[in-house]
Design a protein around this motif. Sequence first.
Motif, mmCIF file in Angstrom:
data_model
loop_
_atom_site.group_PDB
_atom_site.id
_atom_site.type_symbol
_atom_site.label_atom_id
_atom_site.label_comp_id
_atom_site.label_asym_id
_atom_site.label_seq_id
_atom_site.Cartn_x
_atom_site.Cartn_y
_atom_site.Cartn_z
ATOM 1 N N UNK A 254 38.605 57.833 43.350
ATOM 2 C CA UNK A 254 38.393 56.418 43.628
ATOM 3 C C UNK A 254 37.386 56.240 44.767
ATOM 4 N N UNK B 293 47.830 46.579 48.663
ATOM 5 C CA UNK B 293 47.781 47.954 48.196
ATOM 6 C C UNK B 293 48.945 48.764 48.722
ATOM 7 N N UNK C 42 30.417 47.586 41.338
ATOM 8 C CA UNK C 42 29.851 47.193 42.629
ATOM 9 C C UNK C 42 29.125 45.855 42.574
ATOM 10 N N UNK D 46 32.264 57.014 45.203
ATOM 11 C CA UNK D 46 31.002 56.299 45.446
ATOM 12 C C UNK D 46 30.600 56.335 46.915
ATOM 13 N N UNK E 206 42.035 45.146 38.103
ATOM 14 C CA UNK E 206 42.001 45.820 39.396
ATOM 15 C C UNK E 206 42.438 47.284 39.260
ATOM 16 N N UNK F 271 45.337 53.132 44.497
ATOM 17 C CA UNK F 271 45.396 52.185 45.611
ATOM 18 C C UNK F 271 45.201 52.896 46.943
ATOM 19 N N UNK G 132 31.861 43.535 43.155
ATOM 20 C CA UNK G 132 32.439 43.673 44.496
ATOM 21 C C UNK G 132 31.519 43.151 45.591
ATOM 22 N N UNK H 164 38.814 53.316 51.315
ATOM 23 C CA UNK H 164 37.525 52.605 51.217
ATOM 24 C C UNK H 164 37.512 51.378 52.124
ATOM 25 N N UNK I 213 41.592 53.207 47.314
ATOM 26 C CA UNK I 213 41.021 51.894 47.656
ATOM 27 C C UNK I 213 41.259 51.569 49.129
#
Lengths: 524, 378
Positions: free
Chosen positions: B55, B206, A480, B58, A413, B157, A483, B163, B160
Motif C-alpha cells: 500500500x 483507519x 492519485x 508509491x 476505499x 489501512x 487523491x 502514508x 494507509x
Amino acid sequence: MRNERSLLKQNYHAAAWNEPIIMQMGRKGERGILVPEAEEEIKEVVGDVLSRIPTDLRRTEPPKLPEISQPQVVRHFLRLSQMCLGTDLNIDIGQGTCTMKYSPKVNEYLARLPDISELHPLQDEETVQGILEIIYKFAGFLSEISGMDKFTFQPGGGAQAIYTNACIIRAYHAARGESQRDEIITTLFSHPADAATPATAGFKVITLMPDENGYPDLEALKAAVSKRTAGMMITNPEDTGIYNPRVREYVDIVHEAGGLCSYDQANANGILGICRAKEAGFDMCHFNLHKTFSSPHGCSGPGCGAVGVRDYLEKFLPVPVVEFDGEKYHIVYERPFSIGKVRSFLGNIPVVLRAYAWVMSLGPDGIRDVAEVSVINNNYLAKKLSQVSGIGMSYPKAKCRLDQIRYSWEQLRRETGVGTEDVRRRVVDFGVQSYFESHHPWVVPEPFTPEPTETYSKDDIDEYAEILRYISQEAYVSPDTVKNAPHKSTITRIDERILNDPKKWAMTWRAYLNKRHSWDSQGQ
Amino acid sequence: MKPVKKRIGLIVNPIAGIGGRVGLKGSDGREALRKARELGGKPESPKRAKEALLRMASIKHELDILTYPHEMGEDEARECGFEPIVIGSIKKGETTSEDTKSAARDMAEARVDALLFAGGDGTARDIYDAIGGRLPVIGIPAGVKIHSAVFAINAQSAGDLVMMFLREPAELWEAEVMDVDEEAFRRGLLSTKLYGYLKIPYQDRLFQGPKRGSIAGERSSMNGIAEYFAEEIEDDYLYIVGPGTTTRAIHERLGLPKTLLGVDVIRDRQIVASDVNENQILRLVCDKKAKILVTPIGGQGFIFGRGNQQISPDVIKKVGKEHVIVVATGHKMASLGGRPLLVDTGDDETDDMLSGYIRVITGYRQELVYRVGLGKCF
C-alpha cells in the motif's frame, strides 16, 4: 435527437482570482463614497445630533473598516461570486438533506416588491392586513399538509424551530407540574439539531442507535422511556433516506410513558401531500420553508422554520400570533402560557411569501407531484449508481427509501485507497459542488448523501451519475488523480482538521490578527 | 544531521497468527508454537505485512525502512521493492518475543519516526514492555488475538496510516494494549487483561472505526462526560471506578489520581482506596450503597470481564445493574459498528442480568441506550 456528446464538462475550470480578503485591500484614506456635507438649512433644523451620544459610548478612534474605492469593491465581490457554486449555477444533487430545489424567479420578484421590502414590523396592524392574510392563509395550508392545528413562522431556521418545539415540550410538562420530565429521546440518524436543541433547552438527551436494518431500535426505545421522559424528537425519513413505516408504534410508546412527540419535517420532500404528522400521532412538527417549500437557502438565511402544533399545545406557541376575527387580522401578544419569543415579531416574512406563492402555483395535486417526482428521481439515481464500482448503499435491506439515500464508498476505499473525501474533492473538477457526506458521527463508513429533488431532469441526474462513475473508474486506474484533487478549482485543498480546533478559528478579522500573532510567536 | 527522509521502523513477528486456523488460542510460548507447526499452522504476519507495505509502494523513495533481518521484516520489505536498512541480528527460524523486544528497543534508539509492526496482542505487549510509549506505533493485525486497540482495521489501512502519518503531522492518542490474563488462564478462564497504553497517530477511520472525529472532539467529549458525572455524583455512595482513559478523565475532573490499569474506589469525591482487588472491593462495599463506573476496554466493547475483572460477579450482583454506570465517547461507541457492548464476567447469572439494554453516558447530559450482549464467544 439530442447531439451525442460527453455528459461530462471536461473543459470546466472554476474562476481562480486569488482574491485577498477585503481587509487586506485598499489604502489608507481611500474612499468608495464621499458623503456630501449637509446643507446649512438642514444643519439648523437637525441641530447637534452627535452631542446626544453619551461619551462612554463614543469611539475614541474610528473603526478599522476597509478603505477602498467603489470599482474595486464591485470587482472584489463579483470575483468572489464567480468563485462560488450556487444552486442556480450547478446541478446541486450532492447536497443531500438540504433539499436543494429551484426557487422560481417570479417568487423572488414578488418578495422584492416595495410593498413587501418596505414593510416595518412595528406598523399598525390596520396597515398590514394584506400580509397578515397571507401569513394566516399559509398557516392554513400547512395545517392541511400536516394535520397540525396552529402554526408560527417566528423561528428563523430549522434548528430554531426544533428549539421552539423543545421549549413547548418543557412548558407543557411544567404546566402539568411534571418538571421532573427532563429527558428527550432522539435517534442517531435524526438531524443533530433534534439532540442539540433540547440540550440547549436544558434537557438530557438519550439517543437510540439504529438496528441492523437502519431503523431506530424499538427495543431500546422501550428500555429508554420512563417517568423522566419528556418527549421524543425525530426525523422520518431519517438521514439515511430510510422511512420508518412503524413510526406510529414508536410514538405510542412515548405517549404511554407520558411524553410528547415532535416530528422534524425540515425536509418533507418525500412525503409532501402523501402522509401527515397528525396521522402518525405526533403532537407537533416543523417544516423548513427554505427547503421543502422552495424559498432559497440564501447562504444561511433568511430562512424560516414553521412550527405547527396540535390544539392542546396552541397556548404555548411563541408570541405574537396572527388571529382572524372573521373580518380583520390581528397581531396578538397577550397569551399567558406562551413560551415567549424565540425571535422578534412574526418571522422572516419574505420567506413565508415565497412559500405561499409556491404552494398557490402548485395546488394540492402539484404538491403531491413534488413528492412523487423526488422519490422517482431518487430511485432513478439509485439505479444508475448501483452500476458504479465501489459504491454501496447503507442498510441495503431497508425497503422504504424516499427522497435521498446514504451511500458508502467503503468498497472503493478498500480496493483503491480512495475515500469519500477524495471523491468529494474531485467532483468539483466537473463543475458541481463538493457533496454532503453525513452528519456526525459517521456510522456509515465513507458516506455520501445525494438528494435529487423534483427540480432535476433525467439529463441532470445522468450527468451527476456519470461524474461519479468516471471518478470511480479513475480511482481504480490512477488513484492519485482523485487523491490530489481538485485540479480545476478555485482553491486546492484545505486542512479540514482545523475545523475541530477552536484555536484555529477566527470569527472576526481582529480575532484572526490576534490569533495569527500568537501562532507566529509560537513559531507555527 | 537529521535525515531528510522519514524513517519507519518495521517489525514482523514472524510467527504471529500461526495458531489461528488450527484452533489454538495464540502462539505465545514455545510449546504452543511447536503444536501449531505440528498441526500445519501457517503464520499470517508475512502476508499481512506485505499487504501493508504494498500500500506504501508509491512513496517508497520518500522514506527509509529500518528493520530486523530476514523474517522479522527484511524479507517482507525486499519482496515489496523496498531497500531496507537492516539492523540487529537474529537466529533465523528461531525468533522469540525477546527478538521483538530488542528490535523495538533498537528502533527507539535509532529514533525512527514511527514503528510499524505486524503481529497480535502478544507482539503489542512485547513492544509495550520494551519501549512503553516512546514511539508512535501502528499495528498490522496479523495475530490470533487482537483485543488491543493499537491495530489498524486491516493491513491495508495500516499502510494507509503510515502514508498519512508521513504526509502530515498527526496528534498522538493512547490506545489500550491487552493480552490474555495468564493468571486467569491457568485457572481455566480465558480472559484478557489491560497491560498499558501505546501511542498511536490519531486517524479514527483507519484505526478504530468508521466515524470521522477528531482528537479535540474526543477530548471535549471526555471533558463533557467528566463534567456531567461531577454534577450527578451522589454523596454517601461508594463509586467503584474501573480502568480506562475516560474514567481517568473523570478522576482528573474531581482532582483525584487514577490508577490507569486498575480499579479505584471513591466516596464523597475522595479516594477511599486505590488499585483494589476483588476482596478489597467486597470488604469496602459490605452493606453500603455503591455504584460501578466502567468504560469499554479494548477494541471489542467489553464493559465487564476484560481488563477490569476485579469488579467480579459478586461485586456486580451486590451493587445491582441499576447502579452500573457506563461511560464512553460517542466515537468509541460508533467504532463498535452496531455490535453490542459485551460482558463476560465468568458467571452466567451475572452476564444474563447485565445483558439487554444499558445507558451509556457519551457527553455532557448525553446518553445512549445501547445493547449489551454475552461476550463468552469472544
